[in-house]
Design a protein around this motif. Structure first.
Motif, mmCIF file in Angstrom:
data_model
loop_
_atom_site.group_PDB
_atom_site.id
_atom_site.type_symbol
_atom_site.label_atom_id
_atom_site.label_comp_id
_atom_site.label_asym_id
_atom_site.label_seq_id
_atom_site.Cartn_x
_atom_site.Cartn_y
_atom_site.Cartn_z
ATOM 1 N N GLY A 159 0.794 -1.221 0.000
ATOM 2 C CA GLY A 159 0.000 0.000 0.000
ATOM 3 C C GLY A 159 0.825 1.270 0.000
ATOM 4 O O GLY A 159 0.275 2.368 0.038
ATOM 5 N N TYR A 160 2.170 1.133 -0.038
ATOM 6 C CA TYR A 160 3.039 2.304 -0.027
ATOM 7 C C TYR A 160 3.615 2.550 -1.411
ATOM 8 O O TYR A 160 4.180 1.655 -2.029
ATOM 9 N N ASP A 161 3.483 3.794 -1.904
ATOM 10 C CA ASP A 161 4.057 4.192 -3.178
ATOM 11 C C ASP A 161 5.232 5.117 -2.894
ATOM 12 O O ASP A 161 5.040 6.272 -2.474
ATOM 13 N N TYR A 162 6.440 4.606 -3.096
ATOM 14 C CA TYR A 162 7.652 5.378 -2.799
ATOM 15 C C TYR A 162 7.741 6.640 -3.656
ATOM 16 O O TYR A 162 8.113 7.706 -3.170
ATOM 17 N N ALA A 163 7.399 6.534 -4.944
ATOM 18 C CA ALA A 163 7.536 7.668 -5.864
ATOM 19 C C ALA A 163 6.727 8.875 -5.387
ATOM 20 O O ALA A 163 7.204 10.012 -5.428
ATOM 21 N N SER A 164 5.517 8.638 -4.932
ATOM 22 C CA SER A 164 4.673 9.747 -4.472
ATOM 23 C C SER A 164 4.687 9.892 -2.957
ATOM 24 O O SER A 164 4.091 10.828 -2.422
ATOM 25 N N ASN A 165 5.352 8.951 -2.269
ATOM 26 C CA ASN A 165 5.418 8.939 -0.802
ATOM 27 C C ASN A 165 4.023 9.003 -0.186
ATOM 28 O O ASN A 165 3.749 9.803 0.700
ATOM 29 N N THR A 166 3.144 8.131 -0.696
ATOM 30 C CA THR A 166 1.766 8.101 -0.202
ATOM 31 C C THR A 166 1.359 6.671 0.149
ATOM 32 O O THR A 166 1.930 5.700 -0.354
ATOM 33 N N CYS A 167 0.344 6.610 0.995
ATOM 34 C CA CYS A 167 -0.251 5.328 1.387
ATOM 35 C C CYS A 167 -1.570 5.144 0.659
ATOM 36 O O CYS A 167 -2.311 6.110 0.457
ATOM 37 N N SER A 168 -1.875 3.918 0.336
ATOM 38 C CA SER A 168 -3.170 3.589 -0.232
ATOM 39 C C SER A 168 -4.247 3.838 0.815
ATOM 40 O O SER A 168 -4.110 3.437 1.969
ATOM 41 N N ALA A 169 -5.314 4.514 0.406
ATOM 42 C CA ALA A 169 -6.413 4.764 1.334
ATOM 43 C C ALA A 169 -7.077 3.464 1.761
ATOM 44 O O ALA A 169 -7.592 3.353 2.859
ATOM 45 N N ALA A 170 -7.035 2.467 0.894
ATOM 46 C CA ALA A 170 -7.696 1.197 1.188
ATOM 47 C C ALA A 170 -6.953 0.368 2.223
ATOM 48 O O ALA A 170 -7.573 -0.298 3.050
ATOM 49 N N SER A 171 -5.622 0.397 2.193
ATOM 50 C CA SER A 171 -4.878 -0.485 3.095
ATOM 51 C C SER A 171 -4.021 0.244 4.119
ATOM 52 O O SER A 171 -3.624 -0.339 5.116
ATOM 53 N N GLY A 172 -3.707 1.506 3.890
ATOM 54 C CA GLY A 172 -2.811 2.209 4.794
ATOM 55 C C GLY A 172 -1.400 1.659 4.693
ATOM 56 O O GLY A 172 -1.153 0.643 4.035
ATOM 57 N N CYS A 173 -0.450 2.331 5.333
ATOM 58 C CA CYS A 173 0.921 1.837 5.293
ATOM 59 C C CYS A 173 1.778 2.368 6.433
ATOM 60 O O CYS A 173 2.975 2.134 6.474
ATOM 61 N N SER A 174 1.194 3.078 7.394
ATOM 62 C CA SER A 174 1.999 3.732 8.425
ATOM 63 C C SER A 174 2.695 2.750 9.368
ATOM 64 O O SER A 174 3.735 3.082 9.937
ATOM 65 N N GLN A 175 2.169 1.549 9.535
ATOM 66 C CA GLN A 175 2.870 0.562 10.350
ATOM 67 C C GLN A 175 4.118 0.084 9.621
ATOM 68 O O GLN A 175 5.190 -0.028 10.205
ATOM 69 N N TYR A 176 3.969 -0.193 8.331
ATOM 70 C CA TYR A 176 5.106 -0.604 7.514
ATOM 71 C C TYR A 176 6.177 0.479 7.506
ATOM 72 O O TYR A 176 7.359 0.207 7.752
ATOM 73 N N THR A 177 5.781 1.727 7.222
ATOM 74 C CA THR A 177 6.779 2.786 7.136
ATOM 75 C C THR A 177 7.455 3.018 8.481
ATOM 76 O O THR A 177 8.641 3.340 8.522
ATOM 77 N N GLN A 178 6.744 2.815 9.597
ATOM 78 C CA GLN A 178 7.413 2.943 10.895
ATOM 79 C C GLN A 178 8.482 1.866 11.054
ATOM 80 O O GLN A 178 9.582 2.153 11.504
ATOM 81 N N VAL A 179 8.180 0.647 10.689
ATOM 82 C CA VAL A 179 9.163 -0.436 10.832
ATOM 83 C C VAL A 179 10.420 -0.145 10.016
ATOM 84 O O VAL A 179 11.533 -0.381 10.491
ATOM 85 N N VAL A 180 10.272 0.394 8.815
ATOM 86 C CA VAL A 180 11.428 0.593 7.934
ATOM 87 C C VAL A 180 11.994 2.014 7.983
ATOM 88 O O VAL A 180 12.916 2.322 7.236
#
Length: 200
Positions: free
Chosen positions: A141-162
């Motif tokens: 759910g994370y798009d590196y190019a736009s640095n955004t999370c998918s509204a459907a799945s989110g990604c803030s847990q993933y981005t915190q881990v990495v």
């Protein structure tokens, strides 16, 4: 069923109910081998120094995921683990939806930096490795190019881990039978991720 939720830095605001709706459909059929100890000849996870036996392998799981994006390894922090464990033990559940451990609003108290937090909750026993796998699943759910999370799945847990500038972490685990999601893993990260810019 497993639920994952995160809060750190200035992550996009989203109501807890909206997050639960997004995450409630997350089934962990693919995680069953991890949660059940797998099969075949995989050795049992070994706890790193200070890592609690109940979360054996959680440091390795974090660092394996971080290595896939070139982020430096995290080190276990007994202080952050104590904060996470105290919050898990408190079992605070006052915010909607009820039945799910709340985030700790005071987790940064006493630290020289903001502290990030990930939660994973389940109706069945949850290992540290399974919690990290839930957070890792958000990578799609994370798009590196736009640095955004998918509204459907989110990604803030993933981005915190990495998050590359997070250097240390510590986790706690609890079983609170009064909660709908009685099994919870709480991880705290220092410094917090999701504070602006790209995670790596």
């Amino acid at each position: 069923m497993h639920i994952r939720t995160s809060i750190a830095g200035r992550a996009p605001a989203r109501s807890r109910l909206a997050r639960l709706r997004l995450l409630a459909a997350t089934l962990t059929v693919a995680l069953l081998p991890v949660a059940c100890g797998g099969g075949g000849d995989d050795p049992a996870p070994v706890a790193t120094p200070s890592e609690p036996a109940a979360l054996a392998g959680i440091t390795a799981a974090h660092n394996q995921l971080r290595s896939t994006v070139g982020a430096p390894p995290l080190v276990w922090s007994s202080a952050l683990a104590a904060t996470a464990q105290a919050w898990a033990d408190a079992g605070t559940d006052t915010q909607a939806p009820l039945g799910l451990l709340d985030h700790n609003p005071a987790r940064s108290t006493g630290y020289p930096y903001a502290v990030g937090e990930n939660l994973a909750a389940s109706t069945s026993p949850l290992t540290g490795q399974a919690a990290v796998a839930l957070w890792a699943a958000e990578a799609s759910g994370y798009d590196y190019a736009s640095n955004t999370c998918s509204a459907a799945s989110g990604c803030s847990q993933y981005t915190q881990v990495v998050w590359a500038t997070s250097r240390e972490f510590g986790c706690g685990v609890s079983y609170r039978p009064a909660l709908a999601y009685a099994y919870t893993v709480v991880c705290n990260y220092g410094p917090a991720g999701n504070t602006g810019g790209r995670p790596y």
